[in-house]
Design a protein around this motif. Structure first.
Motif, PDB file in Angstrom:
ATOM      1  N   ILE A  41       0.951  -1.106  -0.133  1.00 42.56           N
ATOM      2  CA  ILE A  41       0.015   0.102   0.139  1.00 42.56           C
ATOM      3  C   ILE A  41       0.859   1.171   0.050  1.00 42.56           C
ATOM      4  O   ILE A  41       0.587   2.333  -0.662  1.00 42.56           O
ATOM      5  N   TRP A  42       1.901   1.106   0.546  1.00 40.26           N
ATOM      6  CA  TRP A  42       2.925   2.465   0.937  1.00 40.26           C
ATOM      7  C   TRP A  42       3.320   2.652  -0.458  1.00 40.26           C
ATOM      8  O   TRP A  42       3.417   3.701  -0.860  1.00 40.26           O
ATOM      9  N   LEU A  43       3.985   1.578  -1.164  1.00 36.08           N
ATOM     10  CA  LEU A  43       4.420   1.749  -2.415  1.00 36.08           C
ATOM     11  C   LEU A  43       3.540   2.303  -3.610  1.00 36.08           C
ATOM     12  O   LEU A  43       4.035   2.679  -4.470  1.00 36.08           O
ATOM     13  N   PHE A  44       2.382   1.757  -3.251  1.00 39.98           N
ATOM     14  CA  PHE A  44       1.210   2.310  -4.384  1.00 39.98           C
ATOM     15  C   PHE A  44       1.220   3.949  -4.061  1.00 39.98           C
ATOM     16  O   PHE A  44       1.042   4.716  -5.012  1.00 39.98           O
ATOM     17  N   GLN A  45       1.130   4.346  -2.946  1.00 40.70           N
ATOM     18  CA  GLN A  45       0.915   5.643  -2.502  1.00 40.70           C
ATOM     19  C   GLN A  45       1.958   6.782  -2.769  1.00 40.70           C
ATOM     20  O   GLN A  45       1.748   7.615  -3.331  1.00 40.70           O
ATOM     21  N   VAL A  46       3.292   6.191  -2.730  1.00 38.55           N
ATOM     22  CA  VAL A  46       4.520   6.919  -2.933  1.00 38.55           C
ATOM     23  C   VAL A  46       4.712   7.420  -4.427  1.00 38.55           C
ATOM     24  O   VAL A  46       5.381   8.092  -4.881  1.00 38.55           O
ATOM     25  N   GLN A  47       3.919   6.464  -5.135  1.00 36.75           N
ATOM     26  CA  GLN A  47       4.124   6.634  -6.699  1.00 36.75           C
ATOM     27  C   GLN A  47       3.632   8.279  -7.064  1.00 36.75           C
ATOM     28  O   GLN A  47       3.959   8.822  -8.159  1.00 36.75           O
ATOM     29  N   ALA A  48       2.864   8.733  -6.175  1.00 37.94           N
ATOM     30  CA  ALA A  48       2.350  10.274  -6.542  1.00 37.94           C
ATOM     31  C   ALA A  48       3.365  11.505  -6.198  1.00 37.94           C
ATOM     32  O   ALA A  48       3.449  12.657  -6.646  1.00 37.94           O
ATOM     33  N   PRO A  55      11.254   9.852  -7.281  1.00 41.01           N
ATOM     34  CA  PRO A  55      10.768  10.470  -6.074  1.00 41.01           C
ATOM     35  C   PRO A  55       9.753   9.517  -5.497  1.00 41.01           C
ATOM     36  O   PRO A  55       9.654   9.852  -4.280  1.00 41.01           O
ATOM     37  N   GLU A  56       9.223   8.426  -5.955  1.00 42.73           N
ATOM     38  CA  GLU A  56       8.666   7.743  -5.028  1.00 42.73           C
ATOM     39  C   GLU A  56       9.327   6.802  -3.992  1.00 42.73           C
ATOM     40  O   GLU A  56       9.043   6.832  -2.812  1.00 42.73           O
ATOM     41  N   LEU A  57      10.439   6.567  -4.380  1.00 44.59           N
ATOM     42  CA  LEU A  57      11.490   6.077  -3.374  1.00 44.59           C
ATOM     43  C   LEU A  57      12.059   7.039  -2.466  1.00 44.59           C
ATOM     44  O   LEU A  57      12.165   6.848  -1.110  1.00 44.59           O
ATOM     45  N   ARG A  58      12.172   8.221  -2.811  1.00 46.70           N
ATOM     46  CA  ARG A  58      12.250   9.346  -1.740  1.00 46.70           C
ATOM     47  C   ARG A  58      11.228   9.625  -0.721  1.00 46.70           C
ATOM     48  O   ARG A  58      11.535   9.883   0.519  1.00 46.70           O
ATOM     49  N   THR A  59       9.806   9.426  -1.264  1.00 39.86           N
ATOM     50  CA  THR A  59       8.952   9.654  -0.308  1.00 39.86           C
ATOM     51  C   THR A  59       8.971   8.476   0.564  1.00 39.86           C
ATOM     52  O   THR A  59       8.756   8.660   1.833  1.00 39.86           O
ATOM     53  N   LEU A  60       9.173   7.124   0.325  1.00 36.90           N
ATOM     54  CA  LEU A  60       9.382   6.130   1.274  1.00 36.90           C
ATOM     55  C   LEU A  60      10.592   6.453   2.262  1.00 36.90           C
ATOM     56  O   LEU A  60      10.337   6.091   3.431  1.00 36.90           O
ATOM     57  N   PHE A  61      11.647   6.917   1.810  1.00 40.13           N
ATOM     58  CA  PHE A  61      12.660   7.354   2.702  1.00 40.13           C
ATOM     59  C   PHE A  61      12.250   8.461   3.807  1.00 40.13           C
ATOM     60  O   PHE A  61      12.638   8.138   4.807  1.00 40.13           O
ATOM     61  N   ILE A 102      10.953  -0.943  -7.893  1.00 39.88           N
ATOM     62  CA  ILE A 102      10.703  -0.421  -6.706  1.00 39.88           C
ATOM     63  C   ILE A 102      10.605  -1.244  -5.655  1.00 39.88           C
ATOM     64  O   ILE A 102      10.945  -0.902  -4.535  1.00 39.88           O
ATOM     65  N   ILE A 103      10.187  -2.577  -5.735  1.00 37.96           N
ATOM     66  CA  ILE A 103      10.256  -3.581  -4.800  1.00 37.96           C
ATOM     67  C   ILE A 103      11.752  -3.795  -4.282  1.00 37.96           C
ATOM     68  O   ILE A 103      11.980  -3.655  -3.093  1.00 37.96           O
ATOM     69  N   ARG A 104      12.573  -4.178  -5.192  1.00 34.53           N
ATOM     70  CA  ARG A 104      13.656  -4.348  -5.210  1.00 34.53           C
ATOM     71  C   ARG A 104      14.559  -3.128  -4.233  1.00 34.53           C
ATOM     72  O   ARG A 104      15.247  -3.214  -3.078  1.00 34.53           O
ATOM     73  N   LEU A 105      14.462  -2.112  -4.601  1.00 36.74           N
ATOM     74  CA  LEU A 105      15.118  -0.895  -4.152  1.00 36.74           C
ATOM     75  C   LEU A 105      14.430  -0.478  -2.672  1.00 36.74           C
ATOM     76  O   LEU A 105      15.146  -0.365  -1.903  1.00 36.74           O
ATOM     77  N   SER A 106      13.012  -0.722  -2.325  1.00 31.99           N
ATOM     78  CA  SER A 106      12.591  -0.714  -1.237  1.00 31.99           C
ATOM     79  C   SER A 106      13.072  -1.741  -0.118  1.00 31.99           C
ATOM     80  O   SER A 106      13.326  -1.173   1.013  1.00 31.99           O
ATOM     81  N   LYS A 107      13.305  -2.619  -0.873  1.00 32.17           N
ATOM     82  CA  LYS A 107      13.864  -3.636   0.476  1.00 32.17           C
ATOM     83  C   LYS A 107      15.322  -3.384   0.672  1.00 32.17           C
ATOM     84  O   LYS A 107      15.496  -3.426   2.119  1.00 32.17           O
TER      85      LYS A 107
END
Length: 554
Positions: A41-48, A55-61, A102-107
């Motif tokens: 759910i987070w990875l779906f939301q941060v795509q904005a 930018p989506e990975l930066r939002t997760l950061f 995005i999955i690989r980098l988020s891990k």
């Protein structure tokens, strides 16, 4: 995932700041709250996210920084290979999902923050609910109420900005509690009712639902108890299952047409329950999702015993930020230091490590003699934290983070004098092509962040008590002394010595000119004048009388 309209059927929930939820749990249990996070759910939301690189990975950061700053033990759960093969009418490939960039980098990013993660056998939300029911975690964080439908008894959702605050950052969550030991339910539907609601009105696995059955009617049917009856039939696994399901459909259809039991606000003769309802495969996705077996739960719990509260490798985290977000050179190192300093401080205070580290005579990157965490300047409570008490302290950011900024290459020189500096080095430059106004205008220049100088920061009182108990005790003693009532000054007793108004006048001199008397009842004005004249004549016989009509002085 998502079931349209279900959020209105179950109720509003309790809106609370994530800070208060976490800190209160720490106060009551003396350990951080354990939360299973459905990271899909987070990875779906941060795509904005927009702007810059990834930018989506930066939002997760940034979200991980928020979790780091709070007393939370997160467990990030990823979707597994055995999740349903389709969602919202589209095929979903488990293999391709797990290998998405995005999955690989988020891990990698989650690992750098030293947070544990777990791959579910099937859907992450169902696995989170399974872990919470087993007591491995305390709550589930998601953005859908689906986690309640999968059996979670405590879910936190809607992590976002709270209305009424001037901050854009996410601060509050909505809590939902199902019936559990000692906790009253805040949800108006049970799990069986939610499953039936999804089957009737439509969800991820059955988008269309039953024709002409909207979310309002689906909620009324679910609250009437038809969901519990349906799951009881399915779980019985009896030989005459088809006959019992047919009987259940007939009873529901009769109530829709006649409303004999008064379950609905009106009759619904136009709604027809199909003979194939419910689809058993779809129902199994909701009622019997693929989750960890009972025998695997013990191994998961054992793996998590020492999975939290690890030291973060800030050098590797800074290298990841440089490669992924292009936060290069010393300006990038300063930015990482700025972002990490306060969350790391709170994290280490909770672990009781920060105070002991600075109590020793360790070398400091700043070469500063400014004492850190030795004095509380003031306290506050804010709306964004639901009134939690915070203390203001002194820190030097580079000494908290421990990142050698000078080890990075300096920023390259500007290509031209007309270019502006980006990031935290931004400043205003004159443009020769623009005419200078007659009235001088003061330009606002952004001051560059200096991690080597002392900064005032706010930390929660609860974390300060753990990390710097002596400093907190001194603060409370000082406040108690200020609030204590002052001792009254001793008053001098005894008769006051009376002196003349004019120091040069001898006592009794005024009697040469008149006598002070108090008018008495029964003495006429004429007799009073005679007495006054006789008194004056007796004191000074050589002097003439003042007046034949004396005045009485009261």
């Amino acid at each position: 995932m998502g079931i349209p309209g279900l959020i209105h059927a179950i109720g509003a929930g309790e809106r609370i700041s994530l800070s208060r939820l976490a800190v209160t749990h720490l106060q009551h249990t003396e350990r951080p709250i354990r939360i299973a996070v459905d990271i899909s759910i987070w990875l779906f939301q941060v795509q904005a996210g927009r702007g810059g690189r990834n930018p989506e990975l930066r939002t997760l950061f940034y979200r991980l920084l928020k979790i780091l700053a709070l007393p939370i033990h997160p467990l990030f759960v990823y979707d597994g290979k055995n999740k349903p093969p389709f969602k919202r009418g589209k095929a979903v490939s488990g293999r391709s999902y797990g290998s998405a960039p995005i999955i690989r980098l988020s891990k990698i990013l989650v690992d750098l923050f030293r947070f544990p993660r777990h791959e579910a056998p099937g859907e992450a939300e169902a696995e989170c609910a399974r872990l919470q029911r087993a007591g491995i975690v305390d709550a589930v964080m998601s953005n859908d109420v689906d986690t309640l439908m999968f059996g979670s008894t405590f879910a936190v959702m809607g992590f976002s900005k709270e209305s009424g605050t001037n901050k854009a950052a996410a601060t509050h969550v909505t809590c939902y509690r199902m019936d559990s030991a000692g906790e009253p339910s805040s949800v108006m539907l049970d799990r069986a009712g939610m499953i039936l609601f999804a089957m009737l009105s439509g969800g991820d696995y059955l988008p269309s639902g039953v024709p002409k059955c909207g979310s309002k009617l689906a909620g009324e049917i679910a609250k009437a108890g038809f969901g519990a009856d349906l799951l009881e039939i399915i779980d019985s696994d009896c030989d005459d299952l088809d006959a019992k399901l047919s009987e259940w459909r007939e009873r529901l259809q009769y109530e829709l047409e006649e409303n004999e039991s008064g379950y609905f606000q009106t009759k619904h003769k136009a709604v027809r329950i199909p003979d194939t309802f419910p689809d058993r495969t779809i129902l199994s996705y909701y009622a019997q999702p693929v989750v960890s077996a009972a025998g695997d739960l013990g191994a998961i719990q054992q793996r998590l015993v020492d999975a939290w509260d690890k030291d973060i490798d800030v050098v590797e985290l800074r290298r990841f930020a440089a490669d992924t977000f292009e936060w290069n050179y010393r300006s990038g190192a300063r930015k990482v230091t700025k972002l990490l300093s306060e969350p790391l401080l709170s994290y280490r205070l909770r672990l009781g490590r920060q105070a002991s580290a600075f109590a020793q005579n360790v070398s400091r990157l700043s070469n500063s003699n400014v004492p850190m965490l030795q004095k509380i300047y003031k306290s506050r409570s804010s709306y964004s934290t639901d009134g939690l008490t915070e203390f203001q302290l002194d820190i030097v950011p580079v000494d908290v983070v421990g990142l050698d900024i000078l080890a990075d290459e300096p920023n390259p020189p500007l290509p031209s004098q007309e270019s502006t500096i980006s990031g935290d080095e931004e400043e205003e430059l004159e443009n020769e092509g623009v005419s200078v106004p007659q009235i001088p205008v003061k330009k606002r220049v952004a001051k560059r962040y200096d991690p080597y100088t002392s900064k005032k920061v706010w930390v929660f009182e609860t974390l300060a008590i753990i990390g710097i108990p002596d400093v907190v005790e001194n603060w409370k003693r000082e406040q108690a002394e200020k609030a204590a009532p002052k001792k009254p000054t001793a008053r001098k007793t005894g008769p006051r010595k009376k002196g003349p108004i004019d120091p040069g006048m001898k006592r009794g001199s005024i009697l040469k000119y008149g006598t002070l008397t108090k008018e008495r009842t029964g003495i006429s004005s004429y007799k009073s004048a005679a007495l006054l004249e006789a008194a004056v004549a007796a004191k000074s016989p050589s002097k003439p009388s003042l007046s034949s009509s004396p005045a009485t002085i009261d």
